[in-house]
Design an enzyme around this catalytic site. Structure first.
Site, mmCIF file in Angstrom:
data_model
loop_
_atom_site.group_PDB
_atom_site.id
_atom_site.type_symbol
_atom_site.label_atom_id
_atom_site.label_comp_id
_atom_site.label_asym_id
_atom_site.label_seq_id
_atom_site.Cartn_x
_atom_site.Cartn_y
_atom_site.Cartn_z
ATOM 1 N N LYS A 22 -36.925 -43.716 -2.645
ATOM 2 C CA LYS A 22 -35.737 -42.898 -2.395
ATOM 3 C C LYS A 22 -34.557 -43.431 -3.217
ATOM 4 C CE LYS A 22 -33.088 -43.778 1.382
ATOM 5 N NZ LYS A 22 -31.647 -43.896 1.137
ATOM 6 N N ASP A 316 -32.364 -54.291 2.853
ATOM 7 C CA ASP A 316 -33.068 -53.146 3.431
ATOM 8 C C ASP A 316 -34.361 -53.532 4.156
ATOM 9 O OD1 ASP A 316 -31.204 -51.298 2.739
ATOM 10 O OD2 ASP A 316 -32.294 -50.460 1.036
ATOM 11 N N ARG A 408 -34.650 -39.592 6.955
ATOM 12 C CA ARG A 408 -33.878 -39.735 5.710
ATOM 13 C C ARG A 408 -34.613 -40.610 4.707
ATOM 14 N NH1 ARG A 408 -28.795 -42.588 6.373
ATOM 15 N NH2 ARG A 408 -29.020 -42.429 4.144
HETATM 16 C C1 UD1 Z 1 -26.867 -51.747 -1.028
HETATM 17 C C2 UD1 Z 1 -27.918 -52.780 -1.396
HETATM 18 C C3 UD1 Z 1 -29.153 -52.031 -1.788
HETATM 19 C C4 UD1 Z 1 -29.561 -51.144 -0.614
HETATM 20 C C5 UD1 Z 1 -28.446 -50.223 -0.160
HETATM 21 C C6 UD1 Z 1 -28.763 -49.468 1.122
HETATM 22 C C7 UD1 Z 1 -27.645 -54.918 -2.549
HETATM 23 C C8 UD1 Z 1 -26.945 -55.659 -3.623
HETATM 24 N N1 UD1 Z 1 -27.386 -53.619 -2.456
HETATM 25 O O1 UD1 Z 1 -26.651 -50.901 -2.147
HETATM 26 O O2 UD1 Z 1 -30.169 -52.943 -2.098
HETATM 27 O O3 UD1 Z 1 -30.663 -50.365 -0.956
HETATM 28 O O4 UD1 Z 1 -27.295 -50.999 0.083
HETATM 29 O O5 UD1 Z 1 -28.889 -50.308 2.190
HETATM 30 O O6 UD1 Z 1 -28.426 -55.474 -1.807
HETATM 31 N N2 UD1 Z 1 -19.064 -53.384 -2.544
HETATM 32 C C9 UD1 Z 1 -17.701 -53.443 -2.668
HETATM 33 N N3 UD1 Z 1 -17.061 -52.448 -3.375
HETATM 34 C C10 UD1 Z 1 -17.740 -51.421 -3.960
HETATM 35 C C11 UD1 Z 1 -19.128 -51.368 -3.831
HETATM 36 C C12 UD1 Z 1 -19.767 -52.366 -3.112
HETATM 37 O O7 UD1 Z 1 -17.053 -54.351 -2.146
HETATM 38 O O8 UD1 Z 1 -17.103 -50.570 -4.584
HETATM 39 C C13 UD1 Z 1 -19.778 -54.420 -1.770
HETATM 40 C C14 UD1 Z 1 -20.466 -53.861 -0.542
HETATM 41 O O9 UD1 Z 1 -19.629 -53.791 0.574
HETATM 42 C C15 UD1 Z 1 -21.597 -54.866 -0.361
HETATM 43 C C16 UD1 Z 1 -21.957 -55.277 -1.795
HETATM 44 O O10 UD1 Z 1 -20.803 -54.963 -2.574
HETATM 45 O O11 UD1 Z 1 -21.129 -56.000 0.330
HETATM 46 C C17 UD1 Z 1 -23.172 -54.570 -2.363
HETATM 47 O O12 UD1 Z 1 -22.953 -53.157 -2.271
HETATM 48 P P1 UD1 Z 1 -23.761 -52.101 -3.137
HETATM 49 O O13 UD1 Z 1 -24.912 -52.787 -3.800
HETATM 50 O O14 UD1 Z 1 -22.846 -51.324 -3.991
HETATM 51 O O15 UD1 Z 1 -24.256 -51.129 -2.028
HETATM 52 P P2 UD1 Z 1 -25.302 -50.037 -2.230
HETATM 53 O O16 UD1 Z 1 -25.298 -49.468 -3.594
HETATM 54 O O17 UD1 Z 1 -25.140 -49.156 -1.053
#
Ligand code: UD1
Length: 429
Positions: A22, A316, A408
């Site tokens: 996904k 995850d 989902r």
């Molecule tokens: C994250 C996970 C991904 C997982 C997904 C759903 C990691 C590095 N990423 O991806 O493996 O599949 O959640 O559960 O493990 N952050 C900021 N500002 C931003 C973007 C992110 O501070 O603009 C922080 C987030 O709060 C978090 C970290 O960076 O603490 C990683 O976030 P990110 O990898 O962007 O989240 P997803 O892409 O959702």
């Protein structure tokens, strides 16, 4: 609302086909907005999040067709979706649609890169912490976009197109890396993305973009270099296997005991998690086109884990591993470093008899001799499936409410487990 009923106790035996990822399929679908030609994606999982994104993209004017099944194909083969973004009529992604799924925010990157403007609602998605988008916005601003936030919307403009730049992420962000990568493919000049996410889904997106004509080096490492091109074309690409689904079923087998071959997957996508499973007393053997998971007779050993960006232990799989540790010999410390609020499954696991103490970013899980079935509630995608894993060994009946979270992200979950002997069924209503 549908519920899932499980009667625990049966070991798992047989084989489970793993679906396409996904978390790769969603950015790949979004990448189709970068070209007016057709992008054909194979091995796309049948999931609610995929349908939600198709709805959002249809709103933009993107045409899609879902290929019919060919001779010899089964529902296990994954679907083929063709997306054509020739006549994009709208570059606004409204709140009602984006709020159901966080990844849909990423459409901002191709829309800005190709059309010079985009208006996208701030995202929703699983309630697992604050999950900001400041770094995604920073990346687009570095590439020369003007960004405004107004009424819950992020409005980006780049009338003269984006310009190559150096983007240094202060922390590893998968979403930020996807956004920077997509936007940079059509920017004028060279972009260097530093501290890039190394997740296999980023490398899969880059591989597809290269087939579309993008110039990308270093995807899968922490420094990606993109040389912008003036246009991208169509391509055909198969989505890589879902490492989280693979890990989830591996943990289910470790929990119940038994012997299951996970098919159409690649163990190296989740080596860290499989090593941890081995330390817990589970046999893990790569097979041709998959991985065999076995635990017979011996008990589950406690192991400490800390979630980390790839290649570390994935956030995850944290909830699923915690479910496994509820039955281990000894106490395991599980530290969550990616999201600050990703322990909602703890109170539900406790309803089944788990002994878990929370302290800051860590959960201390003291293994117990048995769990007892109870009604529980799914709170987010991965948390819900941790309750399924616990339910598979709990004495008596476990009913899981709010199954829409599972839909989902897990294709045909009940069918895949039932074919290996689990007593699991969906109660409609
Ligand atoms: C994250 C996970 C991904 C997982 C997904 C759903 C990691 C590095 N990423 O991806 O493996 O599949 O959640 O559960 O493990 N952050 C900021 N500002 C931003 C973007 C992110 O501070 O603009 C922080 C987030 O709060 C978090 C970290 O960076 O603490 C990683 O976030 P990110 O990898 O962007 O989240 P997803 O892409 O959702």
């Amino acid at each position: 609302m549908d519920r899932i009923r499980i009667r625990g106790g049966a070991p798992l035996h047989g084989s489970i086909p793993i679906s396409g990822a996904k978390n790769a399929a969603l950015p790949l679908m979004i990448a189709s907005l970068l070209t007016d030609e057709t992008l054909e994606l194979g091995n796309v999982p049948r999931l609610a999040d995929i349908s939600s994104l198709l709805r959002i993209m249809s709103n933009f004017g993107v045409d899609h067709t879902i290929a019919g099944r060919r001779p010899g194909q089964t529902t296990e083969t994954g679907q083929t979706i063709r997306l054509t973004s020739r006549a994009v009529i709208d570059t606004c992604a409204p709140y009602e649609l984006v709020s159901t799924m966080r990844a849909s925010f990423w459409v901002i990157a191709p829309l800005l890169a190709r059309f010079g403007h985009a208006k996208v609602s701030m995202p929703g998605g699983c309630a697992i912490g604050t999950r900001p988008v400041d770094l995604l916005i920073m990346a687009l601003a570095r590439l020369g976009a003007t960004i405004e936030i107004d009424g819950g919307y992020v409005i980006g403009t780049a009338p003269k197109g984006l310009k190559g730049a150096e983007i240094d992420f202060p922390k590893v962000t998968v979403g930020g890396t996807h956004v920077a990568l997509m936007a940079a493919t059509l920017a004028d000049g060279v972009t260097v993305i530093r501290n890039a996410a190394r997740e296999p889904e980023v490398a899969d997106l880059a591989a597809c973009l290269v087939k579309m004509g993008a110039k990308i080096e270093g995807a899968g490492t922490s420094e990606i270099v993109v040389t912008g091109v003036s246009r991208l074309g169509g391509a055909s690409h198969d989505v890589l296997p879902d490492r989280i689904e693979t890990g989830t079923y591996a943990m289910a087998v470790a929990m119940t005991g038994g012997d299951v071959v996970l098919e159409n997957t690649r163990p190296e996508l989740l080596q860290f998690a499989l090593d941890v499973l081995q330390q817990s007393g589970t046999e893990v053997t790569p097979t041709f086109g998959g991985v065999r998971i076995r635990r017979n007779g011996n008990g589950i050993q406690s192991v400490d884990v800390t979630t980390d960006p790839f290649p570390g232990f994935p956030t995850d799989l944290q909830a699923q591993f915690m479910a496994l540790m509820t039955r281990a010999n000894g106490t395991s410390r599980i530290r969550e470093t990616i999201f600050e609020n990703r322990f909602m499954h703890v109170q539900e696991l406790a309803r089944l008899g788990a002994q878990i103490r929370l302290d800051g970013d860590s959960a201390y899980v003291e293994g117990v001799a048995g769990l007892k079935g109870a009604p529980v509630m799914a709170t987010d995608l991965r948390a819900s499936v941790s309750l399924v894993i616990a339910g598979l060994v709990a004495d008596g009946e476990t009913t899981i409410n709010r199954v829409y979270h599972l839909d989902r992200g897990f294709e045909a979950l009940e069918a895949k487990l039932a074919r290996c002997g689990a007593e699991i069924e969906r109660l409609r209503g």
